[in-house]
Design an enzyme around this catalytic site. Structure first.
Site, PDB file in Angstrom:
ATOM      1  N   LYS A 199       8.171  34.965  18.429  1.00 11.64           N
ATOM      2  CA  LYS A 199       9.477  34.998  19.464  1.00 11.64           C
ATOM      3  C   LYS A 199       9.639  36.579  19.604  1.00 11.64           C
ATOM      4  CE  LYS A 199      12.627  33.706  22.042  1.00 11.64           C
ATOM      5  NZ  LYS A 199      12.300  33.505  23.649  1.00 11.64           N
ATOM      6  N   ARG A 239      10.244  31.840  15.425  1.00  6.70           N
ATOM      7  CA  ARG A 239       9.786  33.412  15.572  1.00  6.70           C
ATOM      8  C   ARG A 239       8.365  33.464  15.529  1.00  6.70           C
ATOM      9  NH1 ARG A 239      14.203  37.506  14.717  1.00  6.70           N
ATOM     10  NH2 ARG A 239      12.462  39.137  14.162  1.00  6.70           N
ATOM     11  N   GLU A 247       0.791  30.583  28.105  1.00  8.87           N
ATOM     12  CA  GLU A 247       1.342  30.806  26.815  1.00  8.87           C
ATOM     13  C   GLU A 247       1.598  29.635  26.055  1.00  8.87           C
ATOM     14  OE1 GLU A 247       5.525  32.123  27.344  1.00  8.87           O
ATOM     15  OE2 GLU A 247       5.647  33.247  25.305  1.00  8.87           O
ATOM     16  N   TRP A 304       3.767  36.875   9.514  1.00  8.35           N
ATOM     17  CA  TRP A 304       2.921  36.726  10.574  1.00  8.35           C
ATOM     18  C   TRP A 304       1.811  37.822  10.586  1.00  8.35           C
ATOM     19  CZ3 TRP A 304       1.968  39.600  15.451  1.00  8.35           C
ATOM     20  CH2 TRP A 304       1.401  38.900  16.492  1.00  8.35           C
ATOM     21  N   CYS A 316       7.222  37.990  11.619  1.00  6.44           N
ATOM     22  CA  CYS A 316       7.836  37.853  10.274  1.00  6.44           C
ATOM     23  C   CYS A 316       9.197  37.595  10.145  1.00  6.44           C
ATOM     24  CB  CYS A 316       7.569  39.019   9.391  1.00  6.44           C
ATOM     25  SG  CYS A 316       5.665  39.339   9.362  1.00  6.44           S
ATOM     26  N   GLU A 328       5.308  35.464  36.290  1.00  2.00           N
ATOM     27  CA  GLU A 328       6.018  34.675  35.193  1.00  2.00           C
ATOM     28  C   GLU A 328       5.751  33.181  35.118  1.00  2.00           C
ATOM     29  OE1 GLU A 328       7.738  35.241  33.088  1.00  2.00           O
ATOM     30  OE2 GLU A 328       8.888  33.537  32.330  1.00  2.00           O
ATOM     31  N   LYS A 380       3.863  31.688  31.805  1.00  2.96           N
ATOM     32  CA  LYS A 380       4.534  30.387  30.837  1.00  2.96           C
ATOM     33  C   LYS A 380       3.446  29.568  30.750  1.00  2.96           C
ATOM     34  CE  LYS A 380       7.418  31.458  29.616  1.00  2.96           C
ATOM     35  NZ  LYS A 380       8.217  32.739  30.048  1.00  2.96           N
ATOM     36  N   ASN A 429       9.363  43.066   6.532  1.00  5.82           N
ATOM     37  CA  ASN A 429       8.805  43.016   7.888  1.00  5.82           C
ATOM     38  C   ASN A 429       8.621  44.380   8.543  1.00  5.82           C
ATOM     39  OD1 ASN A 429       9.693  40.388   7.790  1.00  5.82           O
ATOM     40  ND2 ASN A 429      11.458  40.322   9.305  1.00  5.82           N
ATOM     41  N   GLY A 430       7.754  44.415   9.308  1.00  3.39           N
ATOM     42  CA  GLY A 430       7.168  45.734   9.613  1.00  3.39           C
ATOM     43  C   GLY A 430       5.830  46.183   9.115  1.00  3.39           C
ATOM     44  N   HIS A 476      -8.679  40.145  49.146  1.00  6.89           N
ATOM     45  CA  HIS A 476      -9.446  41.187  48.504  1.00  6.89           C
ATOM     46  C   HIS A 476     -10.459  40.981  47.379  1.00  6.89           C
ATOM     47  CE1 HIS A 476      -7.475  43.909  51.440  1.00  6.89           C
ATOM     48  NE2 HIS A 476      -6.508  43.533  50.909  1.00  6.89           N
TER      49      HIS A 476
HETATM   50  C1  AGP Z   1       7.980  34.913  27.088  1.00  6.82           C
HETATM   51  O1  AGP Z   1       7.596  33.868  27.312  1.00  6.82           O
HETATM   52  C2  AGP Z   1       6.984  35.804  26.090  1.00  6.82           C
HETATM   53  N1  AGP Z   1       7.075  34.898  24.899  1.00  6.82           N
HETATM   54  C3  AGP Z   1       7.002  37.386  25.949  1.00  6.82           C
HETATM   55  O2  AGP Z   1       6.404  37.551  26.910  1.00  6.82           O
HETATM   56  C4  AGP Z   1       8.377  38.091  25.724  1.00  6.82           C
HETATM   57  O3  AGP Z   1       8.925  37.859  27.013  1.00  6.82           O
HETATM   58  C5  AGP Z   1       8.031  39.391  25.269  1.00  6.82           C
HETATM   59  O4  AGP Z   1       7.293  39.653  24.165  1.00  6.82           O
HETATM   60  C6  AGP Z   1       9.210  40.403  25.529  1.00  6.82           C
HETATM   61  O5  AGP Z   1      10.437  40.003  24.426  1.00  6.82           O
HETATM   62  P1  AGP Z   1      11.892  40.246  24.606  1.00  6.82           P
HETATM   63  O6  AGP Z   1      12.349  39.958  25.904  1.00  6.82           O
HETATM   64  O7  AGP Z   1      12.145  39.886  23.409  1.00  6.82           O
HETATM   65  O8  AGP Z   1      11.600  41.959  24.587  1.00  6.82           O
END
Ligand code: AGP
Length: 712
Positions: A707, A33, A590, A88, A2, A583, A587, A115-116, A606
């Protein structure tokens, strides 16, 4: 996640269309975001009229809805308050009715954006329903708007009218959970309340005249506060009996009346906003959950602290608190944002993610700038200087983070242990909290976060702080909750990261953590050579990143022709490259929505080997380090099962010649083992990007993701 945006103009004449443009543009800057619906509230043409516009989808859809309303856009306002929100969904599906602003009643007497999460909303809803309120949405937020009206109505006939701050105080003490909140009301025209608890909120300030001081005094009650004065035990509603978190502490008629001895909050003047003549100055205020949405208007900002109640009226900003704790600061500074508008624009790139991938040669330099002396082989991190002794003496280091930030911890854990000789563990914030893992006073807990607002990481931070551990933040967003609530830390200085998929923040976190390990070990003679080779490696890393980026076209080709049609992808690495595999897989999942899995190469035999055949796409991270022979053995096992892997290796790697011709390579420059992941991750970032583009997905706004994940 949000987003909140509010705009207040005080004797700065604006047309309605200018006001609406300002808030819609503010919302658009928050789009990165992630959100599913948006809305705004502005004044209407009749007295006491507030208009709401809410729409599902992008801010552009809300703009369209507003444009179709045939409202008089030329109407001028000397002073006005507008509030807006991108939602959101957490409670209730995305729909206009669930979108914010939420209202107290059909006349929109109180409208709010939030927000929250309000954790006791069911209890509040039940009680307010019993008082005759009719709820229209499925959200937790709506109860706040209705509670405002309920408290207002109870007090409206009292001898002394309730001012907006006093009303907010009465409302806030009923709320449990987290909030960043703006309240607008027809009963307090041209005034706004902004308050936060566990959710970021800042106020941008724009005045023609220079502010008299660069701070705002915090106003504490002079007499016992209403919260203290009404010493009423918590009441559990019948509906929520047995659920300890569903309580409404004071929601009984008699306890929501303003006590007669409440302090007269209107007495004070806010020093910063008084002109030379002693009168309030013309001013504009921009209230937002993220500085990216206000920098086009002003760079002067004030970050609210948890439990601050900001009240803007008559061109002045006042900050109130319900009580004063010992040692609590009595001012909030007005700071100057360092961010530039062009930093949050796409420029010539098609997507923010693409821009941020290509910014890495520079963002990495920015992380190191002024901190590493490459000649003297020293590292200085000002934010840690007072705590170095404590960290060096600590019993263990616990790195805590989520998602990509967690992977940067994974990538640097080994070099931390090697250089500092302090046992180092890496924890996913949510799991760490679920386990209620033991934490002690002599632990150092490092919180790594791009946004500095991730709820799981924040909760873990509070958990560790309560247990007396030293808390360190490695954060990108200056002024964020984690950067302010840790004992000390390092800003990674990667610049604003807009794309939901984190790229440049990863490499900068990685560099910041390596620098921290180098700094902690600079008193160790035995580590001198190793440290020197790492510092030399860092001096070349930016130009090596540039070199890797030249693989862009090759990677695009692989993504489009070989991988885009596939259902699944395995990425294998070990040692330092395990984190790179994880990682890269994150990516790809995601933003291209393709199943991908990062696997420790040693685990292949394994279980995962069962997946391998001629059709399964596999990427090996087989750059040269001490584990290279073991990785090669895994490559051979895959090739023996008819696999056709893509091998990410160092330039001119001769050991591959014995493998025959059933593989392709992506050649990467070589660096020190513990830095190699900085280079190896870049082809994977590019691969995920081109996969998403090929599939036509929204690269910067992947479905279901946000975000900053500010909910648990
Ligand atoms: C990364 O590509 C993601 N969007 C997500 O995993 C992100 O790194 C995670 O939510 C942590 O966010 P932060 O670094 O803002 O704490």
């Amino acid at each position: 996640m949000c987003g909140i945006f509010g705009y207040v103009n005080y004797y700065v004449q604006r047309s309605r269309s200018e006001i609406v443009d300002t808030v819609l543009n503010g919302l658009a800057r928050l789009e990165y975001r992630g959100y599913d619906s948006a809305g705004l509230a502005i004044d209407g043409d009749k007295p006491d009229e507030v208009l709401l516009f809410k729409e599902v989808g992008k801010v552009a859809a809300l703009r369209k809805l507003y444009a179709s309303s045939k409202i008089n856009n030329d109407r001028l306002f000397d002073s006005h308050v507008a509030i807006a929100h991108t939602r959101w969904a957490t409670h209730g599906r995305p729909s206009p009715i669930n979108a914010h602003p939420h209202r107290s009643d059909p006349n929109n007497e109180f409208v709010i954006v939030h927000n929250g999460i309000i954790t006791n909303y069911l209890a509040l809803k039940a009680l307010l329903t019993s008082k005759g309120f009719v709820f229209e949405s499925d959200t937790d937020t709506e109860c706040i708007a209705k509670l405002c009206k309920y408290v207002y109505d109870l007090n409206k006939d009292s001898a002394r009218p309730l001012d907006f701050t006093a009303l907010a105080k009465l409302v806030l003490r009923e709320l449990q959970g987290s909030y960043g909140l703006l309240i607008k009301s027809v009963h307090y025209p041209d005034e706004i309340i902004a308050t936060r608890k566990g959710s970021p909120l800042l106020i941008g300030i724009k005045t023609e005249q220079k502010l008299k001081v660069d701070f705002v005094d915090v106003e504490f009650p002079e007499l016992p506060d209403i919260t203290v004065a009404n010493n009423i035990p918590t009441i559990t509603t019948p509906e929520s009996a047995g659920l300890s978190n569903l309580t409404v502490p004071h929601l009984m008629t008699s306890n929501l009346l303003m006590p007669m001895d409440g302090s007269d909050l209107r007495r004070s003047q806010s020093r910063a906003f008084i002109s030379e003549e002693g009168t309030p100055m013309n001013a504009e205020f921009f209230l937002a959950s993220d500085p990216a949405s206000i920098i086009e208007h002003t760079k002067k900002v004030l970050y609210l602290e948890d439990d601050d109640i900001a009240h803007i009226y008559d061109g002045e900003l006042h900050i109130h608190r319900v009580r004063r704790e010992a040692g609590e600061p009595a001012i909030r500074s007005i700071q100057t944002l360092e961010m530039e508008l062009n930093e949050i624009m796409k420029g010539s790139f098609d997507h923010f993610m693409q821009k941020e991938i290509f910014e890495q040669p520079e963002s990495i330099i920015n992380t190191m700038r002024g901190r590493i002396d490459f000649e003297k082989k020293t590292v200085t991190l000002g934010g840690l200087s007072s705590y170095l002794g404590t960290i060096r003496r600590c019993r263990r280091i616990i790195m805590i983070a989520c998602g990509t930030s967690y992977h940067s911890c994974m990538a640097t854990r080994a070099i931390f242990e090697e250089l500092t000789e302090i046992p180092t563990t890496v924890e996913l914030a949510s799991d760490f909290l679920d386990r209620r893992s033991p934490v002690f006073r002599d632990d150092t807990c490092i919180f790594v976060s791009q946004s500095g607002e991730t709820a799981d990481s924040m909760l873990a931070l509070q958990y560790c702080a309560e247990r007396g551990a030293l808390t360190v933040g490695i954060v990108n967003s200056v002024g964020s909750s984690i950067s302010r609530q840790t004992n000390c830390g390092v800003h990674i200085n990667a610049g604003p990261e807009i794309g939901v998929a984190s790229t440049k923040a990863y490499t900068s976190q990685y560099v910041a953590l390596v620098m921290m390990a180098l700094l902690l070990s600079d008193d160790s003679i035995s580590k001198y050579e190793r440290r020197t080779s790492i510092i030399d490696g860092l001096s070349k890393i930016s130009s090596q990143v540039e070199e890797v980026l030249k693989l862009n076209d090759t990677i695009r080709g692989i993504a489009e022709t070989d991988l885009a049609q596939q259902k699944s992808l395995l990425l294998l690495g070990r040692g330092y490259q395990h984190a790179t595999a994880l990682e890269g897989a994150l990516k790809i999942k995601e933003i291209s929505y393709m199943h991908s899995e990062g696997v420790l190469a040693g685990e292949l035999k394994h279980g995962v080997l069962a997946l391998v055949d001629a059709t399964m796409p596999i990427i090996f991270l087989a750059t040269h380090d001490s584990l290279f022979p073991k990785v090669m053995s895994a490559v051979e096992q895959v090739i023996a099962r008819s696999g056709n892997p893509i091998i990410l290796c160092n330039k001119g790697e001769s050991a591959l010649s014995k493998l025959g011709k059933t593989y392709r390579t992506l050649e990467i420059p070589q660096t020190v083992d513990c830095l190699q992941g900085l280079l190896n991750v870049i082809p994977l970032q590019l691969m995920s990007y081109w996969l998403a583009v090929k599939k036509g997905y929204d690269v910067d706004f992947p479905r279901n993701l946000a975000k900053a994940v500010t909910v648990e």
